[in-house]
Write a protein that holds these residues in place. Sequence first.
Motif, PDB file in Angstrom:
ATOM      1  N   ALA A   1       0.862  -1.187   0.000  1.00 38.95           N
ATOM      2  CA  ALA A   1       0.000   0.000   0.000  1.00 38.95           C
ATOM      3  C   ALA A   1       0.894   1.231   0.000  1.00 38.95           C
ATOM      4  N   GLY A   2       0.412   2.308  -0.607  1.00 37.75           N
ATOM      5  CA  GLY A   2       1.154   3.558  -0.606  1.00 37.75           C
ATOM      6  C   GLY A   2       2.279   3.559  -1.618  1.00 37.75           C
ATOM      7  N   ARG A   3       3.291   4.353  -1.300  1.00 38.75           N
ATOM      8  CA  ARG A   3       4.400   4.510  -2.251  1.00 38.75           C
ATOM      9  C   ARG A   3       5.731   4.424  -1.511  1.00 38.75           C
ATOM     10  N   TYR A   4       6.794   4.447  -2.326  1.00 39.62           N
ATOM     11  CA  TYR A   4       8.140   4.381  -1.766  1.00 39.62           C
ATOM     12  C   TYR A   4       8.534   5.762  -1.234  1.00 39.62           C
ATOM     13  N   LEU A   5       9.622   5.820  -0.512  1.00 40.06           N
ATOM     14  CA  LEU A   5      10.084   7.065   0.105  1.00 40.06           C
ATOM     15  C   LEU A   5      10.554   8.076  -0.936  1.00 40.06           C
ATOM     16  N   ALA A   6      10.312   9.357  -0.623  1.00 43.81           N
ATOM     17  CA  ALA A   6      10.980  10.426  -1.371  1.00 43.81           C
ATOM     18  C   ALA A   6      12.245  10.772  -0.584  1.00 43.81           C
ATOM     19  N   ALA A   7      13.188  11.400  -1.203  1.00 42.56           N
ATOM     20  CA  ALA A   7      14.490  11.594  -0.565  1.00 42.56           C
ATOM     21  C   ALA A   7      14.460  12.562   0.618  1.00 42.56           C
TER      22      ALA A   7
END
Lengths: 230, 412
Positions: free
Chosen positions: B141-147
């Motif tokens: 669920a959701g998305r991967y991290l942004a920097a």
Amino acid sequence: MNPNAIVQAEQVTKIYDDGAVPVQALRGVSLTIEPGEFTVIAGPSGSGKTTLLNLLGALDVPTDGRVFFEGQDLAMLSRRERARLRLYKIGFVFQAYNLIPVLTALENVEFVLLLQGVPERERRRRALEVLEQLGIGELAHKRPHEMSGGQQQRVAVARAVVSRPRLVLADEPTANLDSTTGVRLLDLMEQLNREQGVTFVFSSHDPQVIERGRRLLWLRDGRIEREERK
Amino acid sequence: MRFRSVIGLARVAWRNLWRNRRRTLIVLSSVVVGVFVLVLFDTLNTGMVEQMLDNQLRLHIGHVQIHRRGYHANPVVERFFRNADALRQQVAAAPEVRAVAPRVLVHGLLSSAYNNGGVQLVGVAPEAESLVTFIAEQLVAGRYLAAEDPEVLIGERLARKLEVRLGDRVVAMAARPDGQIGSEVFRVVGLFRTVSADFDRTMAFIPIDRARAMLGLPPDAAHELVVLLDDVRQADALKTRLQAGLPDTLEVLTYRDVVPLLVMQRDLYAEMMYLIYLIIGVALIFGIINAMLMAVMERLPEFGVLRALGMSEGRLFLLVSLESLLIGLLGTAIGWALSLPVYAYLARYGLDLAVFSEALAAFGVGSVIYPRLTLRIVWNAWLTIPLVAWLGALYPAWRALHVEPIEAMRAV
């Protein structure tokens, strides 16, 4: 000791002591077989013919006395050495043919050469040559169950002579054959003896065989009763 | 004994096998089943333990790690090293290295409005991390991290425990090197589900710069460089080379140093397979002894004739043992031929053990097991089964040796 002898028995006694009562099969038998002989050891059942043949063929050792093969005392040889002697020097023809059932006639004849380590091409050539000489080349690719008793016994003879042994021992070779087939087999052996100098020793009580023997040793109760030469 | 004699005897042995077709087929079937079971069991078992190790390596451990010396023995927050980016570039230049990622690591507490839990906070460079581990691919669920942003990735199980959903905020707290408590609020942007239940309960990923800021670390600090290689077998060689070129304040570890228990577990599984081989071998050997003994006893007169013709004891022994060896070799070949298509199917589609998924997750293994064929398995099966067949012939062959030619001549 006779220097010409292939096999020589001296005062040989054999006692079977594996039953309740010891059985004395041979009682001081002495004989010499020289090259080119066509000898028949004759006598009634139980006279010791097969026992004597076994001793001459290095299949057994005497209880007393000595058997020499080409001057070598068989009692001094190990089981392995006696097997080697049989492989290279002695051919056997058994009463019940005893071909290997899974092998063809050609392969049965080749088998002794295989044990001797003869290369495949060479042993095939020699086996075929012997089968042709004995007039049974057409049986080469037949298995024992596809052959008559007479045919099987001819193949057995081919197996016995293919390695050119010094001596062929034939134990009651015609016992399981009808008289016509027996005569043919004896003709064959006589021919091998005459033309190729193969030395034969038979044990038999078959009159046909006895009649052909050029030397006859009559055995009774474990003793040589008399000897005849023709 | 000459080779051509052995070949000739092997031909005779082969013919002898088919004298009693039914008996041979029964023994052969047992060998085939034994090989089939062994190959599939061993490949699945190997696949499972390799998956278990691979999962751990690709999830988090990597193939090689670089730390400040002493960090691995006592992983405290103040044991960081500097110049992480420069070091990362230096390591990445090695030809066998596929990817390198820096990490800041600290044990801390993650709290929601409803609950809290102890976690391993992992500060990662999102892009580099995604090249080294497959955490980015495990999102459900959701998305991967942004920097840059204050975001956190947590496992589904941890989210359940904290009773948080995507978009909710959590507070991370951890001890800083100066002894103070660092804290920051993170928004949950992604939930992951891996094959390891433990991992999903205890790991939280945040951007590395946020981790450094929260812990008061310098901007080029890291606790760990994780290295992924093209081939795991190059780990030891790289370790030696890197260690020689790096300052003594840094230590280079391979995955064997980092998770020795897991490696031992893999080796232990491989050794346990020998026990399975032994059990199947013992089961087979009695059938083979029985069949061969019957075959020998039936043919004792014939063996006597062979001895009379001058066959040595050695050759007779060889003949009987070759018959059994041929059954072993033929059965092994058929067993392989039958097991390879099944193996190929399972290697492609896997064996779905969803019913045991909870138990497998505890072991860090996915619910779909993919078998793995190794040279060890090929070698073991080809060696063990024919050897067992040959051993099964020893007693019958010994009986055959003791035949006396004259007894046979009387018997026929």
